[in-house]
Design an enzyme around this catalytic site. Structure first.
Site, PDB file in Angstrom:
ATOM      1  N   GLU A  55      29.790  88.554  71.767  1.00 54.30           N
ATOM      2  CA  GLU A  55      30.767  89.637  71.848  1.00 54.30           C
ATOM      3  C   GLU A  55      31.268  90.025  70.457  1.00 54.30           C
ATOM      4  OE1 GLU A  55      31.160  86.662  73.329  1.00 54.30           O
ATOM      5  OE2 GLU A  55      30.695  87.092  75.432  1.00 54.30           O
ATOM      6  N   HIS A  64      38.375  84.223  83.297  1.00 57.44           N
ATOM      7  CA  HIS A  64      37.683  85.508  83.226  1.00 57.44           C
ATOM      8  C   HIS A  64      38.583  86.676  83.624  1.00 57.44           C
ATOM      9  CE1 HIS A  64      34.329  82.856  82.815  1.00 57.44           C
ATOM     10  NE2 HIS A  64      33.417  83.799  82.918  1.00 57.44           N
ATOM     11  N   HIS A 119      41.680  87.592  43.271  1.00 60.59           N
ATOM     12  CA  HIS A 119      40.661  86.535  43.218  1.00 60.59           C
ATOM     13  C   HIS A 119      39.703  86.824  42.072  1.00 60.59           C
ATOM     14  CE1 HIS A 119      42.303  86.575  47.284  1.00 60.59           C
ATOM     15  NE2 HIS A 119      42.040  85.294  47.316  1.00 60.59           N
ATOM     16  N   HIS A 159      38.885  80.031  42.318  1.00 56.16           N
ATOM     17  CA  HIS A 159      38.750  80.982  43.423  1.00 56.16           C
ATOM     18  C   HIS A 159      39.850  82.047  43.392  1.00 56.16           C
ATOM     19  CE1 HIS A 159      38.149  82.302  47.653  1.00 56.16           C
ATOM     20  NE2 HIS A 159      39.463  82.366  47.675  1.00 56.16           N
TER      21      HIS A 159
END
Lengths: 672, 672
Positions: B414, B476, B35, B265
């Site tokens: 999380e 869960h 890149h 890019h």
């Protein structure tokens, strides 16, 4: 808190909303688990939404043009169950409410879409509801553009809590909704200031109002216990061309001893406190008891949409026969009859021509013939369109001024894309597929798991599926991701070896109604290994004999995807030495496991040594096929990865990691 | 774009920055991949940062008090490699730059921390760098509070692109940084308006400035090609008490034909265009050539910090011996000598007392004795503190006014938690652990994988590890998550059966230096199965004989965690019928696989039938132990899950899904 002013100001509303509060307390107490505080806190918002705005017919929960209501804060499931029971939903009976969280009940701990027609989506993992809702709202836009306002014209309402808004996926969701001006999406933020660990400010001080505005949303701030303010806010939201967030200042567990505390978030089961709360609310009825006049008011709410629906049926009947048929077929998720013919024709052509292309390119070739005959497909990519090969010529681009467009530029939002695709699939009428690099399964995982649990046929197009990706290195090279998806129940994982198998895999994926598919596709070019045209879909068997042993069958090589080529080369070498070698292509382990034992034994007979080849870890279910299902079948070995990859050209990596025909040959010989 | 004004205004700066641009073009061209656009666009920012602000000593890249520089937009790796080479890093030589993206090179496609000391973290999966940086900055705060400003006082600088900011994890990261007022964190946003698919606005119209402000950040907007503006912005950022985002308006691939396009890019390898770009820049040197005066200026930059470091060494030497020793031990990641004695004492006590507790509670009991002797631990939970049992009495809470606190309320993040824990581990001096429900492995996955790849000992405390979670239901209840972590290379997955095994598992986890651990812990109570005290850490063997067969050994039951109790009950029933049955507890498959073959054979001898028991899918590596490593060892079966779970009380679920001693007994008898 003194709630007498609330009661006094809107006594009728208060009592109706308290039916939700009381049912919640009773059900959670009976189950001795669950979350009481949120339904109690959001009862006012929900009551006004259902009573005055939500377009639904409780007796016909699957009416295609209903408004969608999504409880993103899924732990507050008793809010939804209370609403459905009160409004007269035929499936959520009082018995179901009483059986909250018990085996076999429709009223699971968190709302699960497969338990009742009125449950639009499965929530509980926070942030999923709001992200899935983006797909619902996008789906509505696409279908409205295609079938017209008379047939498709509804809103998507979401209740989200602080947990939903703290999860990163919510940022992906709200920036998508803002970018695509999903004006018919309305999110109620249950701004109660409480999380499990304590006050929200313990871990978060985000200015949510400014945040949503930065994503292009309208924001309205209200007192979430003031029915007039709620009504006015929804009315305003429905007029907005942008999505609207209604910030509802609420009190969790309103009127209960646990009000405004993190204790109030969970199960409120203290009998004395609950009695006191009911007294405080002015609710003088027994457990699960709802006075007749309150129940009948709610049932009127539930039947309010019946007339709307009847009118809609008339408008629908006014469509041409073919439009009606299209709409119904797509809503039902049936593939068009033409599909198999189109796939067969492509297979035939490919077997004849034998192109050498990457399977990501093969996938594009399939989509080029499928998309024109399946207007329900919606493609997209998480900013890797040219790499995932997900965009075909005829799709058009979904945008604010081109709602018929069937290609979505999802941006660098794998998780938001996956969740929104689920939303489209759940909405009905659309069949979404979307691409990213396979290693980024990790980002999309929470929504991919939900697709499997929710039994919806979302298609995940995962390209660059091994070290064959090359120089981008181990961060971008999946080694455990086949294992991850194969370990997930109710998921079909396809790793096709060439364009023919890719076409077959797509055919299976596009005819699923209750199972998502993961397509594992290469970056690198592969030869066509299926040069003999077969009309049957061999991939649908999961595995099959691609090349038979000549002479005595001494070895079976089992391979998938890009390694089938290696297995065939190894077979050539082995046969040259007089070692009869069969090659089994195994594009889908799950489907092979579903075949009867006789077929499995025919493909993998006991006796010959077995070597598996896959540029991934052996954890991906290999032991079963190599060690033998019955454990005494064959000597075996595996050629694959047992570490992360590395950054180098693909061919160098295959060599360095020993995934070569030479190594396969050596392993076979060592076993003989 | 006419860049002559830029050149003319700051000719020296321009030439120095162009060294980065030219090296990038040359390396990407040589590799024929990579890149180019980002390093070219951000060369000015990086040059000013390194030249005027970054505290580092190129020859001593591991100096503990260096500023950290994190390239979150990891695809622009040539920016980092150019800087390191130019500044005289001993590991990133010109040869390494020439070998960009080749096998064995330190200059991998994306920066990988294990290839060179100066690479602080592995980036590439977007958003990870900025989220990991939060942990770096948090770690600096904690250590500064503990050891004082004279020893710890540095900044964390990040370069992030639009991709990083679109990923959801960035929201978790910036809201954490804002909440905790991480004033020494500075993020440069490479605002070049381009992604792979096209312009950013194709998929995103977020007002990033407002968004960051909503999270409590300072924001400074500058022209990213104006060295004076860059300098002034960094100077201001360093004074801020809040984290600062410097929005740098830049041109991707500045001065190249591909400038301001998505083509820019990627890999710019067109010889003609590259020659033209170099001409445009005024760079008249050959490939990989840097004129001596430019190189020596950069080397001066690289040695600027040497004096700082020498002064720091003096200040460090002025600390008391014990403080020095503590600091060094913690930086080196060595566990204190006392650890094993403390663990042994706890094991002895538990074996004697035999408490019946959930292993999440066992984990807390271990932490209660470990945290006081390991000041380097930092605990936390993603808003499940009371459920994960991660907070012990002595930790204190990390906050704006209590930086010594060692417990972090991560909020419902999380993913952000996992990434920030990685950052703390990478920073050095800290040993982070954090909890959530095991099913939410899915949310944390991208960072958990990186922990394994980066070879750092982050500990993931995953509680509620099966259907034993009960009523919260299948969203869960993990069933495939053991398989997910076990399939991931370089990860230790522990599923302890009781408090003794939990203590042993923690001991192994806390002595790791290069491997993360996943602790799979129950919600439900379990008996102590290890009632006979052994000083040896049996868990460190991965599996061991917990109960031997009496009489002829006809069956071996292999179980983990909560199912060991079931296996023991099944053994009782089988022994009562005269069927000699051994029970093997297998708390860590990875460690068992690392034992020598003789040990593995002793634990799992060929002959007896085998039944595995684990409330999870068989995909979690079971076939190897059941079918037999050599494929001909035993008849076998498995008792576990082959679907998602359901919402009901835990004991009902175990019964309904057939994970019972009765069923184990039946399976054994069917095999005999």
């Amino acid at each position: 808190m003194d709630i007498s002013a609330l009661k006094a100001k809107n006594p009728d509303h208060w009592t109706r909303a308290c039916a939700i509060r009381a049912l919640t307390l009773d059900a959670v107490t009976a189950a001795n688990s669950g979350h009481s505080g949120m339904p109690i806190g959001m009862a006012d918002v929900a009551t006004v939404l259902y009573a005055k705005h939500l377009k639904f017919d409780a007796k016909n929960p699957k009416w295609a043009d209903r408004d969608r209501f999504i409880l993103s804060a899924g732990h507050g499931s008793m809010l939804l169950y209370s609403l459905l029971y009160l409004a007269g939903d035929p499936q959520i009976t009082l018995d179901e409410v009483k059986n909250f969280r018990q085996w076999g009940a429709r009223t699971a701990g968190h709302p699960e879409n497969f338990h009742a027609d009125a449950i639009e989506t499965t929530t509980g993992p926070l942030g999923q509801g709001i992200a899935t809702a983006v797909g619902f709202a996008m789906g509505e836009e696409i279908l409205r553009a295609r079938f017209g306002k008379k047939v498709v014209d509804h809103h998507t309402y979401v209740i989200a809590g602080d947990g939903c808004l703290m999860e990163g996926v919510s940022q992906e969701a709200i920036t998508l909704a803002g970018r695509y001006a999903l004006g018919k999406l309305v999110v109620f933020w249950d701004n109660n200031g409480i999380t499990i660990d304590g006050k929200v400010e313990l871990s978060d001080k985000t200015d949510q109002v400014t945040r949503f505005r930065s994503a292009g949303w309208e924001v309205i701030e209200i007192d979430g216990h003031d029915p007039e303010a709620i009504d006015a806010a929804i009315t305003a939201a429905k007029k907005s061309a942008q999505p609207t967030m209604i910030a509802c200042k609420t009190h969790i567990a309103l009127g209960h001893a646990a009000q405004d505390t993190s204790k109030g978030h969970g199960a409120l089961t203290n009998a004395e406190q609950n009695t006191a709360a009911k007294q405080n609310w002015g609710w003088a009825y027994g457990p699960f008891e709802v006075p007749a006049e309150v129940k009948s008011w709610w049932e009127e709410v539930g039947s309010r949409g019946a007339a709307d629906r009847a009118e809609w049926e008339e408008r629908f009947a006014a469509l041409s026969d073919s439009r009606q048929k299209d709409f119904t077929r797509q809503q039902d998720g049936d593939a068009p009859k033409k599909l198999s013919a189109v796939i067969r024709a492509l297979k035939k052509q490919i077997s004849e021509e034998g192109p050498k292309v990457a399977t990501r390119k093969s996938s594009e070739m399939v989509l080029e013939v499928v998309n024109p005959i399946m207007p329900e497909t919606v493609g997209g990519s998480a900013d890797l369109t040219g790499s995932n090969n997900t965009k075909t010529g005829d799709l058009g681009v979904f945008d604010v001024d081109s709602r018929k467009g069937r290609y979505v530029y999802w941006g660098i939002r794998e998780h938001g894309m996956a969740a929104a695709m689920n939303g489209m699939a759940l909405h009905g009428g659309l069949r979404p597929y979307g691409g990213t690099f396979m290693a980024f399964t990790d980002y999309a995982r929470p929504a991919m798991r939900l697709a499997a649990l929710m039994q919806i046929p979302t298609v995940f197009v995962m390209t660059h599926d091994s070290i064959g990706l090359g120089e981008d290195g181990p961060t971008h090279q999946p080694v455990e991701h086949l294992a991850i998806s194969r370990a997930t129940p109710n998921t079909l994982v396809f790793r096709p070896a060439d364009t023919v198998e890719t076409a077959e895999a797509w055919e299976v994926a596009l005819t699923q109604k209750g199972t998502p598919s993961v397509l594992s596709l290469t970056r690198q070019n592969l030869p066509t290994v299926r040069r003999e045209h077969k009309t049957n879909n061999l991939t649908s068997k999961g595995a099959y004999v691609l090349a038979e042993a000549e002479g005595k069958r001494q070895a079976i090589l089992i391979a998938t995807g890009s390694e089938v080529e290696i297995a065939l080369a190894a077979r050539d070498a082995l046969q040259a030495e007089g070692i009869g070698t069969r090659v089994v292509s195994m594009p889908c382990m799950e489907l092979f496991a579903q075949q009867d034992e006789a077929y499995r034994k025919r493909v993998l007979p006991a006796g010959p040594v077995r070597v598996g080849v896959e540029a991934a870890t052996r954890h991906g279910g290999w032991d079963r096929w190599l060690l033998g299902e019955r454990g005494r079948e064959a000597k075996q070995d595996f050629v694959g990865m047992d570490s992360f990859g590395a950054s180098a050209p693909a061919e160098v990596l295959y060599e360095k990691f020993g995934i070569t025909a030479q190594n396969v040959v050596a392993k076979v010989k060592a076993l003989l």
